[in-house]
Design a protein around this motif. Structure first.
Motif, PDB file in Angstrom:
ATOM      1  N   MET A  67      -4.574  -5.948  -1.296  1.00  0.00           N
ATOM      2  CA  MET A  67      -3.338  -6.205  -0.554  1.00  0.00           C
ATOM      3  C   MET A  67      -2.335  -6.957  -1.422  1.00  0.00           C
ATOM      4  N   ILE A  68      -2.813  -7.945  -2.160  1.00  0.00           N
ATOM      5  CA  ILE A  68      -1.924  -8.677  -3.069  1.00  0.00           C
ATOM      6  C   ILE A  68      -1.299  -7.700  -4.073  1.00  0.00           C
ATOM      7  N   ARG A 120       1.258  -5.233  -2.278  1.00  0.00           N
ATOM      8  CA  ARG A 120       2.506  -5.928  -1.941  1.00  0.00           C
ATOM      9  C   ARG A 120       3.309  -6.252  -3.182  1.00  0.00           C
ATOM     10  N   LEU A 121       2.611  -6.574  -4.270  1.00  0.00           N
ATOM     11  CA  LEU A 121       3.324  -6.931  -5.503  1.00  0.00           C
ATOM     12  C   LEU A 121       4.293  -5.828  -5.898  1.00  0.00           C
ATOM     13  N   GLN A 180       5.700  -3.971  -3.718  1.00  0.00           N
ATOM     14  CA  GLN A 180       6.554  -3.790  -2.530  1.00  0.00           C
ATOM     15  C   GLN A 180       6.271  -2.464  -1.838  1.00  0.00           C
ATOM     16  N   THR A 211       4.680  -1.204   1.227  1.00  0.00           N
ATOM     17  CA  THR A 211       4.319  -1.876   2.476  1.00  0.00           C
ATOM     18  C   THR A 211       3.761  -0.915   3.519  1.00  0.00           C
ATOM     19  N   PHE A 261      -2.636  -2.498   5.056  1.00  0.00           N
ATOM     20  CA  PHE A 261      -2.564  -3.920   5.429  1.00  0.00           C
ATOM     21  C   PHE A 261      -3.073  -4.254   6.823  1.00  0.00           C
TER      22      PHE A 261
END
Lengths: 344, 344, 344
Positions: free
Chosen positions: A218-219, A222-223, A225, A227, A232
């Motif tokens: 997830m990190i 998201r890094l 972007q 989404t 998630f």
């Protein structure tokens, strides 16, 4: 009217349409550090400014796959929000290294549409381009996805299926300006094997494995972007699982391939790729590679090597790939075909 | 021949041999931010460029232990890939602060070998040096590990066991050029206790605890490009556990020791250390310290304090250490002996 | 005497007292990258230096909430170590954007104390100010917490309860110098909706959800150097759960609100906020917003919008808020009231 993004449906795509994607992104040493923390990446050219300078670059670029993820992530809300499947990649080329301080944005041109015979969905082909703050292209690739129709009664568009190259021709590979492996330090790079030491057909088991955690994918996702809900929200799928972004598996496998391919430094082309099976937290990812081709480049000391990178999970047979029926073994997660640059 | 790294075996090490380790690494504000995110580190000198400038440094250095992890991580593929045990550290000294923008690499000299009586393994002693882009030494330390033999019939080498100092002599401590604690702001640093307030023999329970997660220790360990399988691959050990990199426990305990030792700012020497028991995800790490010694330095306002830092896990008795048999209590994870610099 | 920080108790706070908090912190691109990795944050102004420059700023600032967390985190050891409850926020204003390279510190003035009728605890009101390396104020807010007494027999102080504004008056909002949305690129920003498209009373379901992991909230909370035990130590609470820092929920909800409020770029005021129910790992956080008010600002192309941001967890009814008894529904995690700047 709802203000949230409903995404585009199949009938919203028209051949020739150009989509400017949100959101531009400036990368820094922070993104570089995070990439090293999320993947066991050790390529010297991306780890050390000094090593990069000796190789003719101004400093260590952001990892090529990090650049890809940044460019790709921006396309998700416009291209794949209502996608049923990510079908393939082709004609991917890295055109210019990305450095800390650069700001990236993405554009996609719709280059093909073909409604499925069931009338419920269709395939959309886009050519996506990543651009930096000078509007220089940093990369481009074609991706095709299956997208649902909003209105099942919408008429099928005229089918346009682009004629895509199976492999990027070696003469079309873009070697970064100034790249020079004449003074390459194999000891500092981590392995002694040079371009001449690899033979077409050779397979390499990269040995190491990483067990995937929810927090990490997830990190990572998201890094960039990206989404998309499915990565998630544990309440989104009926089985309560979060599907891992395919790009996370790509980066993990590529980083694992350092062990045996430490000198396959820069990725310059993505010939094709398939996310063969889904990956979930708890899976232990390993990787193997096969040398598919080799080519010379005009740059001093620089050769090109075409590699198949296969990611597998626990339970996979050695060099697991496809069965006799031509289908991927269930433990195969990824089949990626790319060109890299290596010291001769 | 396999292209992956098989690692060195006991019989591959010869006294006098120098190994240049891959891969050089440039650090930035990214590594600094990640260090603060992974550990409850709050030392003002490493957190604030302004605080560092008032203390005579050009800006806040990268945490001393982060520098250690970067230097150490590079040695793993060459020194400890086939290690059975990490036996000890000695004569560690930090020689120069590391700043964002610096590029670190490591070299190790083999300074001792001694085959075990079972003929299956032996102890290898290396002195490792970390260097920056100017080839200035940033740190050095001795480590010894037990390594398996590849060929059990290989003859035992002549035993060479280096004579190592039990403690780094205070007069050999290197205080960074310009360091000056004359204008030290105790309020901004977080605690009022100065060098004169600590007594030899005093013990401090640091009170706080952190429960360790798989994702965190893997992110940390990768950040230092330490890619030893046992930390990442849940299928590697029979019990399905991932062994946590000992350095993760060192950094966690040191960061926890801020509460009571906020002014023990810079680590300048590592006298010794033992990873007393393995640490796994789910363990809750706490720490206590004992003041072992104190010394003056020539630098304005700067004193040296020698500390024992002990990390424990859940179930530990207060100030848990060794039993009457001289063995570590099972809840003790780490026993570290170091010198730090503190305002007088 | 113990050297660890016992924290302040109710009777330690005196109206007029000013506390300079430890530890100053320099932020960099590392903190920016981590913020994007921990939250699905996509606001263009904070993502792209180029977008920020077109908007009249020198480069992309650190996210407003990241600045808030840095300032807030420093107050924890001095204000809320012995707090029983975090009761509320008021009169929060962002006064100056924070950029990579800035060093932040915090000060708090005690502006109110009121002992509870049970004689065991009391409410403390502080006005906290964040300052940069030039001693310029970057933000300020009032927070009140319930704190335990150390000595139950200590006499009750004269009650002082500050008269706090329910809402920051729009004329007191500070628009960053130079901010200009005249050339705002809505396509690059991700949504077409401008200030004029939002109506007071309008509610927006932000649709997306994120399931929270232990590793992530701990990484986030440490990043802001908030080291309160309850967030990190699974042995601290009887139920073995780690309470998630309320600020993690604030940032998660705000980032989720991008979908529908992509152009609510800068947060300029915090009118109030309540952590309605605790959040734990495994919870899936979603968010909805309500437009509470709108105002003009003097800046070119810049409007202000007052929003209620509500975070909920799994099981929440659509737009879950308060029951008929005026109490929050058990699935409501956060109720935040803030002013943001949006292109007209």
């Amino acid at each position: 009217m709802a203000k949230t993004n409903p995404g585009r449906f199949f009938e919203d795509y028209k051949v020739g349409q150009v989509i400017r994607h949100a959101v531009p992104r400036t990368v820094s040493g922070g993104e570089r550090a995070m990439y090293h923390a999320l993947y066991p990446a050790r390529s010297a050219l991306y780890s050390s400014d000094e090593f990069a300078r000796v190789s003719g670059l101004p400093s260590a670029p952001i990892d090529d796959l990090a650049a890809f993820h940044v460019v790709f992530g921006k396309t998700v809300p416009d291209v794949s929000l209502n996608a049923v499947a990510n079908l393939g990649y082709a004609e991917g080329r890295w055109l210019r290294p990305v450095y800390p301080g650069d700001t990236l944005r993405s554009e996609s041109e719709v280059i093909g549409v073909k409604e499925n015979s069931n009338g419920k969905s269709g395939v959309v082909y886009v050519r996506t381009t990543g651009l930096n703050q000078y509007d220089h292209k940093v990369m481009e690739y074609v991706r095709w996805v299956m997208v649902r129709k909003r209105d099942l009664s919408a008429p099928a568009p005229e089918a346009v299926v682009p004629n895509l190259a199976k492999v990027v021709d070696p003469k079309d590979l873009v070697v970064p300006t100034g790249l020079d492996f004449s003074n390459y330090d194999f000891e500092l790079a981590g392995e002694a094997h040079r371009w001449g030491d690899y033979e077409v057909g050779e397979k390499i088991d990269h040995v190491d494995g990483v067990t995937i955690e929810e927090a990490e994918h997830m990190i990572a996702t998201r890094l960039w972007q990206n989404t998309a809900k499915v990565h998630f929200d544990a309440t989104f799928r009926e089985d309560g699982k979060r599907l891992i972004y395919g790009g996370h598996v790509i980066s993990m496998a590529r980083a694992l391939s350092f062990n045996g391919l430490a000198n396959a430094q820069m990725i310059v082309a993505l010939n094709g790729g398939a996310h063969a099976n889904p990956c979930f937290a708890g899976d232990t990812v390993k990787a193997w590679s096969e040398v598919l081709d080799k080519a010379e480049t005009g740059a001093p000391g620089v050769g090109a090597i075409r590699l198949r990178l296969v990611a597998t999970k626990q339970g996979a047979a050695p060099f697991a790939y496809k069965g006799e029926d031509g289908k991927y073994a269930p433990e195969v997660l990824l089949d990626l075909d790319y060109w890299a640059l290596m010291p001769i």
